[in-house]
Write a protein that holds these residues in place. Structure first.
Motif, PDB file in Angstrom:
ATOM      1  N   TYR A   1      66.780  16.768 -13.823  1.00 30.11           N
ATOM      2  CA  TYR A   1      67.762  17.814 -14.120  1.00 30.11           C
ATOM      3  C   TYR A   1      68.586  17.698 -15.293  1.00 30.11           C
TER       4      TYR A   1
ATOM      5  N   TYR B   1      69.233  14.026 -16.571  1.00 30.59           N
ATOM      6  CA  TYR B   1      69.273  13.264 -15.223  1.00 30.59           C
ATOM      7  C   TYR B   1      67.824  13.215 -14.817  1.00 30.59           C
TER       8      TYR B   1
ATOM      9  N   SER C   1      71.218   8.723   0.929  1.00 31.61           N
ATOM     10  CA  SER C   1      71.653  10.113   0.414  1.00 31.61           C
ATOM     11  C   SER C   1      71.618   9.943  -1.126  1.00 31.61           C
ATOM     12  N   GLY C   2      71.120  11.136  -1.682  1.00 35.35           N
ATOM     13  CA  GLY C   2      71.150  11.140  -3.058  1.00 35.35           C
ATOM     14  C   GLY C   2      69.871  10.344  -3.854  1.00 35.35           C
ATOM     15  N   CYS C   3      68.767   9.934  -3.097  1.00 39.59           N
ATOM     16  CA  CYS C   3      67.873   9.009  -3.561  1.00 39.59           C
ATOM     17  C   CYS C   3      66.719  10.255  -4.044  1.00 39.59           C
ATOM     18  N   GLY C   4      66.702  11.425  -3.821  1.00 40.50           N
ATOM     19  CA  GLY C   4      65.741  12.322  -4.374  1.00 40.50           C
ATOM     20  C   GLY C   4      64.925  12.948  -3.420  1.00 40.50           C
TER      21      GLY C   4
ATOM     22  N   THR D   1      65.207  15.414  -1.290  1.00 37.92           N
ATOM     23  CA  THR D   1      65.287  17.007  -1.152  1.00 37.92           C
ATOM     24  C   THR D   1      64.514  17.356  -2.620  1.00 37.92           C
TER      25      THR D   1
ATOM     26  N   GLN E   1      67.637  22.112   3.664  1.00 37.58           N
ATOM     27  CA  GLN E   1      68.592  21.228   4.285  1.00 37.58           C
ATOM     28  C   GLN E   1      69.652  22.194   4.945  1.00 37.58           C
TER      29      GLN E   1
HETATM   30  N1  LIG Z   1      70.489  21.076  -9.076  1.00 37.09           N
HETATM   31  C1  LIG Z   1      70.737  19.719  -9.245  1.00 37.09           C
HETATM   32  N2  LIG Z   1      71.367  19.744 -10.618  1.00 37.09           N
HETATM   33  C2  LIG Z   1      71.469  18.558 -10.989  1.00 37.09           C
HETATM   34  N3  LIG Z   1      71.303  17.363 -10.277  1.00 37.09           N
HETATM   35  C3  LIG Z   1      71.120  17.401  -9.036  1.00 37.09           C
HETATM   36  C4  LIG Z   1      70.751  18.771  -8.481  1.00 37.09           C
HETATM   37  N4  LIG Z   1      70.060  18.610  -7.417  1.00 37.09           N
HETATM   38  C5  LIG Z   1      70.182  17.197  -7.111  1.00 37.09           C
HETATM   39  N5  LIG Z   1      70.547  16.652  -8.062  1.00 37.09           N
HETATM   40  C6  LIG Z   1      70.731  15.074  -8.318  1.00 37.09           C
HETATM   41  O1  LIG Z   1      69.527  14.412  -7.904  1.00 37.09           O
HETATM   42  C7  LIG Z   1      69.714  13.531  -6.853  1.00 37.09           C
HETATM   43  C8  LIG Z   1      68.950  13.603  -5.968  1.00 37.09           C
HETATM   44  O2  LIG Z   1      69.495  14.627  -5.063  1.00 37.09           O
HETATM   45  P1  LIG Z   1      68.541  15.217  -3.870  1.00 37.09           P
HETATM   46  O3  LIG Z   1      69.294  16.363  -3.378  1.00 37.09           O
HETATM   47  O4  LIG Z   1      67.020  15.165  -4.129  1.00 37.09           O
HETATM   48  O5  LIG Z   1      68.910  14.039  -2.670  1.00 37.09           O
HETATM   49  P2  LIG Z   1      68.614  13.849  -1.330  1.00 37.09           P
HETATM   50  O6  LIG Z   1      67.775  12.378  -1.260  1.00 37.09           O
HETATM   51  O7  LIG Z   1      68.138  14.921  -0.479  1.00 37.09           O
HETATM   52  O8  LIG Z   1      69.981  13.139  -0.694  1.00 37.09           O
HETATM   53  P3  LIG Z   1      70.566  13.968   0.855  1.00 37.09           P
HETATM   54  O9  LIG Z   1      69.896  12.749   1.789  1.00 37.09           O
HETATM   55  O10 LIG Z   1      72.013  13.507   0.731  1.00 37.09           O
HETATM   56  O11 LIG Z   1      70.171  15.030   1.098  1.00 37.09           O
HETATM   57  C9  LIG Z   1      71.037  13.424  -6.735  1.00 37.09           C
HETATM   58  O12 LIG Z   1      71.834  12.268  -7.508  1.00 37.09           O
HETATM   59  C10 LIG Z   1      71.680  14.648  -7.113  1.00 37.09           C
HETATM   60  O13 LIG Z   1      73.164  14.610  -7.784  1.00 37.09           O
END
Ligand SMILES: Nc1ncnc2c1ncn2[C@@H]1O[C@H](COP(=O)(O)OP(=O)(O)OP(=O)(O)O)[C@@H](O)[C@H]1O
Ligand SMILES: [Mg+2]
Lengths: 336, 272, 333
Positions: free
Chosen positions: B34, B37, B59-62, B64, B112
């Motif tokens: 992103y 990042y 949560s936030g590990c990527g 999604t 989600q």
């Molecule tokens: N549209 C976006 N723009 C910038 N950063 C993003 C975006 N979507 C997610 N991120 C970042 O990417 C990382 C992974 O996000 P992701 O949504 O894949 O987490 P997740 O594993 O699904 O978490 P959760 O269990 O909370 O749903 C996070 O650090 C988030 O801040």
């Protein structure tokens, strides 16, 4: 700000005790009264305006009768033979606005979609440009229509159409001179396109990303995504945008006056696209200065103004209710 | 980190189906940025046909982010960039010569956050994707609506007012409607991002039953924070941690004999 | 966990039937992606064509303004009195002066009223009353300007017995004040409640709160609204016809007729002379430059600094707000 300094001084002078005692200080009272007056001002103005227009146009209602004035087609200001009917101008306003909307609405939504689809570095400047064009005064559009657009339009569009279909299709009969219903409607359309497209763009940009993703997930093409996710979601806003444009078209004066040909009486009945005509606002602009307050010519013009006011308010109020009702369905339900 | 743990024999947990697994989807060295990042780093995973794979991780590990790669949903996110390959049935999802629509119609996704089309009726929500595929026959549509709403365990609650706008449903009902909508396009792959997070225990149980039921013909990939759920309904599990794929394998093995210390901690911390 | 199913045979029989049925349904799906993509391309073409069709006249107008208007511009044109038509000296000095005077005077009337009404809507009035007034303000904003001109004629010109700057300024202030009122209200709404609470806790009066805290915080967005309303009235023509009438002299008194740029442009357009047409383009160029300068200035000055409040920019944002407003008190409070 100076003002507020004074207010503060005064409060200090009173030591703030008054406020504590529950009696509002004088400044506060003045403030309340002042702002309330400003708030109520609009109500007073509307009331006085309707009263004024009503009473000053009274002679014409008396003379022609309400139905007579609204359905009459005469327009004769010669002394002793005065006779006034507003139907041609009412029709002129409604028809030019309708044609303008038919042209402007699809084009505007098309532009708004285009601005959304193309990359930001093209879409954003285009958005700005559209906003700027909304600020161009209508008299300038009129000037361009009269001196530039009309010439090309007459030679390249009207004449060929007239030559080909003038005898068979009534829409294309008349004299293609460039000062007629169609050219006025097109200038109107050009004028309201910025308004409608700018609002539509904002409204469609506000559609949540998740909605678009849902559509794409189902395997939509971009166009299908608009149909599934964007249009239904932004329907209320798009209707609002359209009606805002319609309101502008109905009330627009200068550009129309400069292009519609300004015929009066029965000759102003819009008979074909290439026929000169007149709208409610243009007849007022054209004749008001010459009208003598002594005859019923001026009351007739004021009567036209009153009808115009009522039509414009009606459109607005209807719009308000449509949009409110559509949104209530949505908002009442967003509780999760 | 290139830990591509690949289960070879498609041992179904109930042992009913013991033919060799073919891979429906294969992700190879997928990374997602992103902007600057790096949200997903070099993940390779294979998803066998007729199986359920669970993605777990804090949560936030990527999770999604990775899941969305499997459907090219990042195309619509400005500023995001995907590297690597995703094969579906031996064709590359990211092949620029093929429009993603050809693939997306094979992949259903539940997001989600529930995102039904708010102004459309329940019925129209379910059939929206079906109609895109040219099916107009109202009997077939009715059948699909009933079938899918039953699978999503929503039928009993809405059977009498299918014409109601979707926005008037509760959050959990909306989520189940989204499940029904994804099922209705008869996908071959089903991506589910925490489908049960807004559901009560009974609805959750029903959805899990549906998932198990469908696993005999679908390739299902499910993100979940609920360890028991992963154990109950998945055949394989992959554990992610700050953008990396740490470990993957058969669910039973991953939960009972984790090879990686992190996995062990994560699984133990919340399991049991 | 992987429990064995006691009813496995029946279940899997039912399952097989469903699997078969789903396969049948899947087979009914048409392989229509190609044709749908074609439709998509066609629509994209249509949309692009729309955009181009609509953009062409707009560029054309701007181009024509520059081409037609630049030759007319010189110091004499901008500052001189209009001479005899056809004699080659048509100037717009009084018109420019009149436009400036009338904008100033209508601002003096319209802005305080607008700000007062905005404060009333946001801080003073009961929510029911505010809702009514908001509704009427929105309706009032859409009243055709020529009707407001008629009203100003009846209320002031007839009363005083002659055309005057007062009447024109009154008419334009009617266009201005609802815009300012709604802009004020929107800005005030964005000031966090905590500011107000803090001020109340300090024992400030309502008036002091409104002026010192709230208005000061919302100043920037407010200025944007005011400037945009000025650019709107600067181009108004219709209400001026029956109020200030037009004149060929420089300013003498607020109680006398006066000229204004838009009015002069219209008058020029009615004349059959070549130099009148040239002067018309020149005057139009001057008017458009003034108005666009206000707009571009507002956008760059305020947006560059992240002005307080939503898109404190162009009319579009304002109109969208209006659409939202007319939607009527969306849970902003
Ligand atoms: N549209 C976006 N723009 C910038 N950063 C993003 C975006 N979507 C997610 N991120 C970042 O990417 C990382 C992974 O996000 P992701 O949504 O894949 O987490 P997740 O594993 O699904 O978490 P959760 O269990 O909370 O749903 C996070 O650090 C988030 O801040
Ligand atoms: Mg997630």
């Amino acid at each position: 700000m100076i003002h507020s300094g004074l207010l503060l001084l005064q409060r200090d002078h009173l030591g703030g005790r008054v406020a504590k005692a529950g009696r509002p200080p004088l400044a506060d009272k003045l403030f309340k009264v002042g702002t309330t007056l400003a708030g109520v001002y609009v109500l007073a103005i509307i009331a006085i305006m309707v009263m004024h227009l009503g009473s000053e146009s009274w002679p014409i209602w008396e003379e022609e009768g309400v139905a007579g004035f609204i359905t009459g087609t005469d327009w004769n200001a010669v002394e002793d033979r005065e006779s006034f009917g507003a139907l041609p101008y009412i029709l002129g306003t409604l028809i030019t606005s309708a044609i303008a909307m038919t042209i402007a609405l699809p084009l505007s939504i098309g532009i708004a979609m285009f601005v959304m689809i193309v990359p930001k570095r093209i879409g954003q400047p285009m958005g700005y440009l559209i906003e700027l064009l909304e600020a161009v005064p209508s008299v300038v559009y009129g000037l361009w229509g009269l001196f530039v657009f009309r010439i090309y339009f007459r030679d390249l569009v009207e004449k060929p159409l007239h030559d080909a279909f003038g005898d068979s299709i009534f829409l294309f009969s008349g004299t293609p001179f460039g000062l007629d219903v169609l050219s006025a409607s097109i200038i109107l359309a050009i004028m309201i396109i910025p308004t409608i497209s700018a609002v539509s763009r904002e409204v469609m940009l506000a559609v949540p990303h998740q909605q678009k993703e849902a559509a794409y997930m189902l395997g939509s093409t971009t166009w299908e995504m608009f149909k599934l996710a964007v249009f239904p979601y932004s329907k209320a806003g798009l209707i609002g945008a359209a009606i805002l444009g319609l309101g502008r078209a109905i009330g627009e004066t200068m550009a129309v006056t400069m292009l519609i040909g300004n015929t009066i009486g029965a000759a102003a009945m819009p008979q074909s696209l290439f026929h000169p005509s007149q709208t409610m606002s243009s007849i007022i602009a054209n004749e008001f200065i010459e009208a003598s307050p002594a005859s019923i010519h001026m009351p007739a013009l004021i009567g036209v103004g009153l009808v115009l006011l009522l039509v414009a308010m009606l459109v607005n109020i209807i719009a308000h209710y449509i949009v409110t009702r559509m949104l209530r369905v949505r908002e009442g339900a967003i509780r999760n | 980190m290139m830990s591509t743990t690949v289960p070879v024999s498609g041992a179904r947990s109930d042992g009913s189906d013991d033919k060799r697994a073919r891979y429906k989807m294969v992700a190879e060295n997928v990374s997602v940025h992103y902007g600057d990042y790096l949200a997903v780093r070099n993940v390779s995973l294979k998803f066998p046909e007729n199986s359920v794979t669970a993605l777990i991780g804090p949560s936030g590990c990527g999770k999604t982010t990775f899941l969305r790669c499997l459907n090219r949903m990042h195309d619509m996110t400005p500023g995001s960039r995907v590297e690597g390959r995703v094969m579906i049935d031996e064709t590359d999802l990211y092949d620029s010569s093929i429009d993603p629509i050809y693939h997306r119609r094979k992949v259903g996704m539940v997001f989600q956050k529930p995102n039904p089309f708010p102004t459309m009726s329940i019925y129209d929500n379910v059939v929206a994707g079906v109609k895109l595929n040219g099916v107009r026959d109202s009997e077939i549509l009715n059948e699909i609506v009933e079938d899918c709403l039953k699978m999503a365990y929503l039928w009993d609650e809405v059977r009498d007012d299918l014409k109601k706008p979707a926005i008037e449903l509760s959050g959990g009902q909306q989520q189940r409607l989204c499940i029904a909508r994804a099922l209705a396009i008869q996908p071959e792959v089903l991506l589910m991002d925490e489908p049960a997070s807004a559901l009560d225990p009974i609805a959750t149980q029903k959805i899990e039953e549906t998932i198990k039921d469908l696993s005999s013909e679908y390739c299902i990939i499910i993100v979940t924070h609920n360890m028991q759920q992963a154990v109950r309904c998945s055949d394989y599990t992959a554990f992610m941690y700050v953008g990396d794929l740490v470990e993957s394998g058969k669910t039973y093995d991953l939960f009972h004999n984790p090879k990686n210390e992190l996995t062990a901690k994560y699984v133990e911390g919340q399991f049991g | 966990m992987s429990g064995t199913d006691s009813s496995a045979p029946t279940r899997s029989a039912g399952r097989d039937a469903r699997v078969a049925r789903r396969a049948e349904i899947r087979a009914m799906f048409k392989s229509n992606v190609k044709s749908r993509l074609t439709v998509d391309r066609v629509m994209l073409g249509v949309i692009t064509a729309c955009a181009i069709t609509a953009i062409i006249p707009l560029f054309w107008i701007l181009g024509q303004l520059v081409v037609g208007g630049l030759p007319a511009l010189n110091w004499e044109f901008l500052t001189g009195e209009p001479g005899a038509v056809g004699a080659g000296s048509i100037n717009v000095g009084p018109a420019i002066q009149g436009t400036i005077i009338i904008i100033g005077l209508s601002s003096l009337i319209g802005i305080p009223l607008g700000i007062g009404a905005g404060i009333y809507l946001s801080e003073v009035g009961s929510s029911r009353m505010a809702k009514q007034i908001r509704f009427f303000l929105d309706v009032f904003m859409e009243i055709p300007s020529i009707v407001l001109g008629l009203f100003a004629f009846l209320a002031i010109v007839l009363l005083l017995g002659h055309f005057s700057i007062w009447a024109g300024a009154f008419a334009l202030s009617l266009i201005m004040f609802p815009i300012v009122a709604r802009a004020t209200e929107e800005q005030l709404k964005m000031v966090p409640w905590t500011y107000r609470e803090a001020a109340t806790a300090l024992g400030l009066t309502n008036a002091a709160i409104a002026f010192r805290i709230v208005l000061a915080t919302a100043k920037r967005g407010l200025l944007t609204g005011i400037l945009l309303s000025i650019s709107r009235i600067g181009g108004e023509t219709a209400p001026l016809i029956m109020t200030i009438l037009g004149s060929s002299q420089f300013f003498s008194s607020l109680d006398a007729p006066m000229d204004a740029l838009p009015l002069r442009i219209w008058r020029f357009s009615l004349l059959p002379y070549e130099d009148a047409r040239l002067a018309g383009w020149g005057a139009a160029l001057v008017l458009v430059v003034i108005i666009l300068a206000i707009h571009v200035g507002v956008r760059y000055y305020f947006q560059g600094r992240g002005g307080s409040g939503s898109g404190s920019g162009g009319l579009a944002a304002r109109n969208t707000q209006k659409v939202n407003w007319s939607i009527g008190g969306r849970q902003n409070r």
